[in-house]
Design a protein around this motif. Structure first.
Motif, PDB file in Angstrom:
ATOM      1  N   GLU B 105       0.850  -1.189   0.000  1.00 18.81           N
ATOM      2  CA  GLU B 105       0.000   0.000   0.000  1.00 18.81           C
ATOM      3  C   GLU B 105       0.891   1.247   0.000  1.00 18.81           C
ATOM      4  O   GLU B 105       1.933   1.265   0.653  1.00 18.81           O
ATOM      5  N   ILE B 106       0.460   2.281  -0.727  1.00 19.40           N
ATOM      6  CA  ILE B 106       1.181   3.553  -0.660  1.00 19.40           C
ATOM      7  C   ILE B 106       0.791   4.254   0.640  1.00 19.40           C
ATOM      8  O   ILE B 106      -0.393   4.443   0.921  1.00 19.40           O
ATOM      9  N   ILE B 107       1.769   4.622   1.417  1.00 16.64           N
ATOM     10  CA  ILE B 107       1.502   5.231   2.720  1.00 16.64           C
ATOM     11  C   ILE B 107       1.718   6.740   2.672  1.00 16.64           C
ATOM     12  O   ILE B 107       0.974   7.503   3.263  1.00 16.64           O
ATOM     13  N   LEU B 108       2.762   7.156   1.983  1.00 19.50           N
ATOM     14  CA  LEU B 108       3.134   8.570   1.986  1.00 19.50           C
ATOM     15  C   LEU B 108       3.574   8.993   0.588  1.00 19.50           C
ATOM     16  O   LEU B 108       4.040   8.168  -0.190  1.00 19.50           O
ATOM     17  N   ASN B 109       3.489  10.294   0.325  1.00 15.69           N
ATOM     18  CA  ASN B 109       3.989  10.835  -0.932  1.00 15.69           C
ATOM     19  C   ASN B 109       4.815  12.080  -0.681  1.00 15.69           C
ATOM     20  O   ASN B 109       4.503  12.864   0.222  1.00 15.69           O
ATOM     21  N   THR B 110       5.833  12.248  -1.479  1.00 13.75           N
ATOM     22  CA  THR B 110       6.580  13.503  -1.411  1.00 13.75           C
ATOM     23  C   THR B 110       7.288  13.698  -2.750  1.00 13.75           C
ATOM     24  O   THR B 110       7.735  12.727  -3.363  1.00 13.75           O
ATOM     25  N   PRO B 111       7.340  14.934  -3.256  1.00 16.28           N
ATOM     26  CA  PRO B 111       7.996  15.126  -4.552  1.00 16.28           C
ATOM     27  C   PRO B 111       9.515  15.184  -4.429  1.00 16.28           C
ATOM     28  O   PRO B 111      10.043  15.560  -3.388  1.00 16.28           O
TER      29      PRO B 111
END
Lengths: 533, 351
Positions: B105-111
């Motif tokens: 599962e994707i938990i976090l995002n950051t560019p």
């Protein structure tokens, strides 16, 4: 946590039981289940020698937190190698540069690594000589320095590039300069005969070598040399001492095209011990606290995020050539495969060949375990397959002399090069019988006399002496032979068994060398001492 | 007689102990799970508030070893319950090598962003490589890549105090995520779209020559960022990292940030790529980590204290509390990463 509660309950049971027994038995005078023993709080750190200057700061931490910090000093490359081993008998690592940490930690066991301070690798050149060379008050390139060396205007000391970070950094800087400052050193570059010739010539200007940066500074202070390559913070330290005794100080030169930085990362070796981890974090937090960072800065290290503070500018003295506000723009280190190739070539092709005399004690007291340890330690140095693992392999032009001794010299054997003669030397080491008294001076004198047959300027000579007992004879025998040699040859000794430390220290002092302690780990001691030439 | 008494007493103590033991143990079963984590998420996993939520609401303690996102896929994961790399490529690689994991599962995002010092940012603005809109710095990837490929020196763009030529310091793309993603971004830039097998042969040699100039590279994003801050402008003039790194640093070190904020600049590449931190559960125990980390409160803390844009927290509703200037409200220019096969080819070419 549940486990802790379980433990508490269990403890309660045990204590109650113990109490019952204590109550019933009226003859139990002294309770030997005293609670005094609860395991001392200690952090064992393996560190680059340059951090020995920070010991007073670590002692303050111990006083404050009750956590003892046990420092063991080794070269950064040794630390790198250690990180690759199955067992790491330390709680934390503190090499000079994160390069060695990342390269060594292939199993990802190090966490919380943070840079404690920064110091660049620079040249420290006697002030008057630096002025004469025109290195004062202008930007100097590595090529400027190299041409002065090539013109025999000065010689210098540096640590071994295969043992210590400062030596390795400087050496990589030299390679860049000699290659005409390419974007990056490649494996093909290293094969160029022109480069090989130039590096060899350059390194022939190395007066003395050392396996450790801090000891290089000590050695420099004891001897009479023109210059050394070392950390900025250790040049500052050396200058403080030189000035205190009224001697000429060193001028710091930052080669703009060959600068490297040591970022001194302190990292935790994770073995799943939560208590240790907490202790480690406490130490790290302490070292990174504003107050301690300031103290660290006063030792000549660049710490913190905002540069050198106004109150510490007196440490970074501009009359010594220090540039506290300089933008430190380092060279890029090659990728690890090329880097290792550079280091191998340094060891086997580029550095001045070693001329090593091993004076080894075969007196009666060495029999049994002592002799076994000696043989296995020598196996690590003489059998090339082993030596290579520690970048200690011999070069083609190297000379190794073996002088086994007891109350007198037993024999002397010479092995040239890195082939069969060298391996045959190991057979002699292994097969030599043990017995008789101890006279290390006789062996050292023989060694000195044998060195007379060589043009010592073509070698890095050293005598490595191992002994395990009080020696007969006297240092005066040695001194007269040494004076007749008229060259500086360090006599490094390895203390073993019941060796007399004062006797060894005297020899070391007289020849500007040092004593290694082989009582804990003889192989380690031999490895370290070999790193010095 | 006396021994009998002692015997009885022992029995009593054992009984009391056993009762106490049962009573005290009657609470939530605590599970400790262990896995590999990319360095940039360690601050979050060490966060006591987050640890408390995991413990109290999910009965979970997360222990970890730090590893690069790519490295951890090939590392020996015996005894590990999960992997927590920083991109979806790592997941795809995992699937290629090991098959579908239990759960992911994707938990976090950051560019992916670039970090630099004000003097360098100024020079990049002057040369038109960077631009500034509404206080946010953007860097034109095409122009930057062209400058790197041309071997432009720092002196050429007005920074004679810096030695060498313009490069972007990254982590080792074969080991760590931020470097890997930056390599993907460069590959996209070099082909003027999204790199794929059709244009790989043209891109790879150029990519190799760009990375060859970097020599030795750190294997962890957090180490690189730490060095960027500590070794100063000379050593790391321009690096690639995650937006979350600076936001987290500013929250965790407000005093230090106050002192250095004037000098540190965050630049958003145009276009950029998203680092999606995907959690891969390797066993049943590891699965529990997914629900726990997706907890609304955990996700909120992940943004506020650690700078991760999260699923629940899509758009940063409040970004002023960071005290960081120039955070982009939303990122419109985002490119997808090249697919796993392409990234695999890139990693191989750069090994």
């Amino acid at each position: 946590m549940k486990n802790k509660k379980k433990l508490i309950v269990l403890l309660l049971i045990i204590m109650t039981l113990a109490g019952l027994f204590a109550g019933c038995g009226d003859d139990s005078g002294d309770d030997n289940h005293d609670s005094d023993y609860d395991g001392e709080a200690v952090l064992r750190i393996i560190s680059g020698s340059e951090n020995s200057e920070l010991e007073p700061i670590l002692e303050e931490f111990t006083a404050k937190e009750g956590i003892r910090v046990e420092m063991t000093y080794q070269g950064s490359l040794d630390i790198m190698r250690l990180l690759g081993e199955e067992e790491i008998p330390y709680d934390a690592v503190w090499p000079a540069s994160s390069l060695w940490l990342s390269t060594g930690d292939t199993q990802h066991r190090v966490k919380h690594a943070e840079s404690i301070s920064i110091t660049p690798v620079v040249f420290g050149i006697r002030q008057s000589l630096a002025e004469e060379l025109g290195f004062v008050g202008r930007e100097v390139s590595v090529s400027d320095i190299l041409s002065a060396i090539q013109e025999d205007k000065f010689s210098f000391c540096m640590t071994s590039a295969t043992q210590s970070n400062s030596g390795a950094s400087a050496y990589i800087g030299f390679l860049y300069a000699l290659l005409g400052n390419p974007e990056m050193i490649t494996a093909e570059d290293l094969q160029s005969p022109q480069l090989q010739g130039q590096v060899t010539e350059l390194l022939s200007g190395v007066d003395r070598s050392s396996g450790s940066s801090d000891w290089l500074k000590d050695m420099f202070l004891e001897g009479d040399y023109d210059a050394m390559v070392n950390y900025e913070c250790l040049i500052i330290k050396a200058n403080e001492e030189l000035e205190a005794r009224g001697d000429e100080t060193l001028h710091v030169v930052y080669p703009y095209d060959g600068l490297s930085l040591a970022d001194s990362p302190l990292g935790y070796v994770d073995k799943g011990d939560d208590e240790k981890e907490k202790m480690f974090l406490k130490l790290q937090e302490y070292l990174l606290s504003e107050d301690v960072q300031n103290q660290i800065q006063r030792t000549g290290r660049r710490s913190g995020y905002t540069g050198i503070s106004d109150e510490n500018r007196d440490v970074f003295r501009s009359d010594w050539g220090l540039q506290p506000d300089r933008v430190l723009s380092p060279i890029k280190m090659p990728a690890s495969d090329v880097l290792f190739e550079c280091l191998n070539l340094y060891q086997t092709d580029f550095k001045k060949p070693s001329l090593t005399v091993y004076c080894l004690d075969y007196s009666g007291s060495m029999s049994g375990e002592g002799n076994e340890q000696l043989v296995s330690a020598m196996e690590q140095l003489l059998i090339q397959e082993n030596a290579r693992k520690n970048f200690l392999q011999a070069s083609e032009n190297e000379v190794n002399i073996l002088i086994p001794f007891e109350g007198q010299v037993i024999n002397a054997y010479t092995a040239r090069g890195n082939g069969s003669e060298l391996e045959a030397l190991y057979d002699k080491v292994r097969d030599q019988e043990v017995g008789g008294g101890t006279d290390m001076y006789a062996a050292a004198v023989r060694g000195i006399n044998m060195l007379k047959e060589y043009d010592l300027s073509q070698y890095t000579p050293a005598i490595i002496l191992l002994t395990d007992g009080q020696s007969a004879g006297s240092i005066s025998d040695f001194e007269s032979a040494y004076q007749r040699l008229d060259a500086e040859v360090p006599v490094f000794s390895i203390m073993f068994g019941d060796a007399d430390e004062t006797q060894l220290e005297m020899l070391a002092q007289y020849t500007n060398a040092r004593v290694f302690d082989g009582r804990e780990n003889l192989t380690e001691a031999f490895r370290s001492v070999k790193g010095y030439n | 007689m006396k021994t009998k008494l002692i015997g009885l007493a022992i029995l009593l103590v054992v009984i009391i102990g056993a009762v106490l033991y049962v009573v005290l143990s009657d609470e939530k079963e605590m599970t400790e799970i262990n896995g590999f984590v990319g360095g940039e998420k360690i601050g979050m996993l060490e966060d006591e508030e987050i640890q408390e939520i995991l413990r109290d609401d999910y009965g979970l303690v997360i222990d970890y070893a730090k590893a690069g996102s790519i490295d951890m896929i090939s590392a020996d994961s015996t005894g590990k319950d999960f992997l927590f790399p920083s991109n979806q490529t790592a997941l795809e690689l995992y699937i290629q090598q090991n098959g579908t994991p239990r759960k992911s599962e994707i938990i976090l995002n950051t560019p992916i962003v670039l970090y630099t010092r004000s003097a360098v940012a100024e020079a990049l603005l002057q040369k038109g490589i960077a631009s500034k809109t509404d206080g946010v710095y953007y860097v034109d990837m095409e122009k930057l890549t062209a400058a790197i490929e041309a071997g432009t020196s720092w002196a050429d763009i007005g920074l004679p105090q810096l030695y060498g030529s313009v490069t972007v310091g990254t982590t080792d793309p074969t080991k760590s995520n931020s470097g890997n993603m930056f390599a993907g971004l460069l590959a996209n830039t070099l082909c003027g779209g999204v790199a794929d097998e059709s244009n790989l042969s043209e891109i790879l040699p150029r990519l190799q020559s760009i990375f060859q100039k970097l020599g030795y590279m750190e294997s962890s994003s957090s180490d690189l960022f730490d060095q960027f801050l500590k070794t100063g402008m000379g050593a790391k003039p321009l690096i690639a990292g995650y937006e979350s790194q600076l936001l987290e640093f500013a929250v965790e070190n407000p005093d230090t940030w106050e002192q250095i904020k004037e000098d540190i600049v965050m630049l958003y590449p145009t276009p950029t790529v998203w680092s999606s931190h995907v959690y891969i559960a390797l066993d049943e125990a590891g699965e529990a980590g997914i629900d726990a980390l997706l907890d609304e409160e955990v996700q909120k803390l992940a943004w506020e204290k650690h700078g991760f844009r999260t699923g629940v927290y899509d758009t940063p509703t409040d970004k002023d509390h960071f005290g960081v200037d120039g955070i982009a409200e939303e990122l419109t220019q985002v490119a997808p990463m090249p697919d796993a096969a392409t990234m695999d080819a890139i990693i191989k070419a750069l090994s």
